[in-house]
Write an enzyme that holds these catalytic residues in place. Structure first.
Site, PDB file in Angstrom:
ATOM      1  N   ASP A  65     -36.933 -25.129  -4.500  1.00 10.57           N
ATOM      2  CA  ASP A  65     -36.653 -24.092  -3.508  1.00 10.57           C
ATOM      3  C   ASP A  65     -36.828 -24.680  -2.118  1.00 10.57           C
ATOM      4  O   ASP A  65     -37.373 -25.770  -1.956  1.00 10.57           O
ATOM      5  CB  ASP A  65     -37.482 -22.821  -3.749  1.00 10.57           C
ATOM      6  CG  ASP A  65     -38.947 -22.944  -3.385  1.00 10.57           C
ATOM      7  OD1 ASP A  65     -39.478 -24.084  -3.408  1.00 10.57           O
ATOM      8  OD2 ASP A  65     -39.567 -21.922  -3.095  1.00 10.57           O
ATOM      9  N   TYR A  67     -37.885 -25.742   1.734  1.00  6.11           N
ATOM     10  CA  TYR A  67     -39.138 -25.892   2.464  1.00  6.11           C
ATOM     11  C   TYR A  67     -39.459 -24.560   3.145  1.00  6.11           C
ATOM     12  O   TYR A  67     -38.561 -23.861   3.623  1.00  6.11           O
ATOM     13  CB  TYR A  67     -39.010 -26.981   3.533  1.00  6.11           C
ATOM     14  CG  TYR A  67     -38.789 -28.371   2.994  1.00  6.11           C
ATOM     15  CD1 TYR A  67     -39.699 -28.955   2.113  1.00  6.11           C
ATOM     16  CD2 TYR A  67     -37.694 -29.131   3.397  1.00  6.11           C
ATOM     17  CE1 TYR A  67     -39.503 -30.249   1.641  1.00  6.11           C
ATOM     18  CE2 TYR A  67     -37.499 -30.428   2.932  1.00  6.11           C
ATOM     19  CZ  TYR A  67     -38.406 -30.979   2.059  1.00  6.11           C
ATOM     20  OH  TYR A  67     -38.209 -32.262   1.592  1.00  6.11           O
ATOM     21  N   PHE A  78     -34.471 -31.297  -0.147  1.00  7.43           N
ATOM     22  CA  PHE A  78     -35.242 -32.447   0.329  1.00  7.43           C
ATOM     23  C   PHE A  78     -35.027 -32.760   1.807  1.00  7.43           C
ATOM     24  O   PHE A  78     -35.810 -33.496   2.408  1.00  7.43           O
ATOM     25  CB  PHE A  78     -34.967 -33.715  -0.505  1.00  7.43           C
ATOM     26  CG  PHE A  78     -35.456 -33.634  -1.918  1.00  7.43           C
ATOM     27  CD1 PHE A  78     -36.814 -33.649  -2.204  1.00  7.43           C
ATOM     28  CD2 PHE A  78     -34.564 -33.526  -2.982  1.00  7.43           C
ATOM     29  CE1 PHE A  78     -37.273 -33.567  -3.514  1.00  7.43           C
ATOM     30  CE2 PHE A  78     -35.016 -33.439  -4.297  1.00  7.43           C
ATOM     31  CZ  PHE A  78     -36.378 -33.459  -4.557  1.00  7.43           C
ATOM     32  N   HIS A 187     -40.614 -36.455 -10.525  1.00  2.41           N
ATOM     33  CA  HIS A 187     -40.366 -35.870  -9.203  1.00  2.41           C
ATOM     34  C   HIS A 187     -41.023 -36.750  -8.141  1.00  2.41           C
ATOM     35  O   HIS A 187     -42.095 -37.317  -8.369  1.00  2.41           O
ATOM     36  CB  HIS A 187     -40.959 -34.450  -9.161  1.00  2.41           C
ATOM     37  CG  HIS A 187     -40.457 -33.649  -8.009  1.00  2.41           C
ATOM     38  ND1 HIS A 187     -40.991 -33.748  -6.739  1.00  2.41           N
ATOM     39  CD2 HIS A 187     -39.471 -32.722  -7.923  1.00  2.41           C
ATOM     40  CE1 HIS A 187     -40.346 -32.926  -5.931  1.00  2.41           C
ATOM     41  NE2 HIS A 187     -39.421 -32.290  -6.622  1.00  2.41           N
TER      42      HIS A 187
END
Length: 228
Positions: A65, A67, A78, A187
């Site tokens: 989701d 920031y 990202f 991740h």
């Protein structure tokens, strides 16, 4: 919100906007915006689809989701706006990029150069309440972004799907792995970075892109002179 779906995605996703779940989702997000600060702004909710047209997707990187800090999220997973401090996960992505490819770590976290080369930077959830991660989880966005993943998977032209972390890996059943390449790994967040470092994702992606007959991605992110 529906009117902002980019033209290149209208034919493959337009009918999603007429489904009951999306009407409920729209009502939820608008109610949230009236009561709280929500990121990203309305005009950037579909920014990933705007930046990477449907027929130009070479690589799909899936985030979770947006920031949830002021000025951070702008619709690409990202990525952050120029001048915003690079978040930890993205710092780790750049660290691996430097180690693996030799590219310098840029002074910013603005990934639009990737998106413009065909890297769809898609979050599974497209909005979030300020300072509350996952606050818009399970409200309907996942159905919509699953439809995005399926649309790319059903396209005749092959793509590379990048699934970092357990959350992203759950989307594997949506992908036709007979025709598309999948790069899976840990991740890049600080919690799992030890497993991410050394996994050589950029090399894996580019080899798959070349095997599919596409021009590899230039992963370099230019300095903008705006280090936060």
């Amino acid at each position: 919100m529906p009117s902002m779906l980019p033209d290149s995605w209208q034919d493959v996703l337009g009918e999603e906007l007429d489904k009951p779940y999306f009407e409920q989702l729209t009502a939820f997000v608008e109610a949230e915006r009236s009561a709280h600060k929500v990121f990203p702004p309305r005009d950037e909710v579909f920014a990933a689809l705007e930046a990477t047209p449907f027929d130009q997707v070479k690589v799909l990187i899936l985030g979770q989701d947006p920031y949830h800090g002021e000025g951070q999220g702008h619709g690409l997973c990202f990525s952050v706006r120029p001048g915003v401090r690079t978040p930890p996960s993205l710092r780790n992505i750049f660290k691996e990029m430097k180690e693996e490819l030799g590219h310098p770590v840029p002074d910013n976290g603005y990934l639009m150069p990737w998106a413009e080369q065909g890297v769809l930077l898609l979050n599974a959830v497209l909005t979030v309440r300020e300072s509350e991660a996952n606050s818009h989880k399970a409200k309907g966005w996942e159905k919509f972004t699953d439809a995005v993943i399926k649309a790319v998977s059903e396209r005749p032209d092959p793509a590379v799907f990048v699934l970092w972390g357990n959350y992203a890996k759950k989307k594997l059943p949506l992908i036709d792995t007979e025709r598309h390449a999948v790069v899976q790994g840990a991740h890049p967040s600080p919690l799992s970075a030890k497993l991410f470092f050394g996994s050589r994702p950029f090399t894996q992606i580019d080899e798959a892109v070349k095997a599919q007959g596409h021009v590899p991605i230039d992963w370099r992110v230019p300095d903008l002179g705006v280090r936060a």
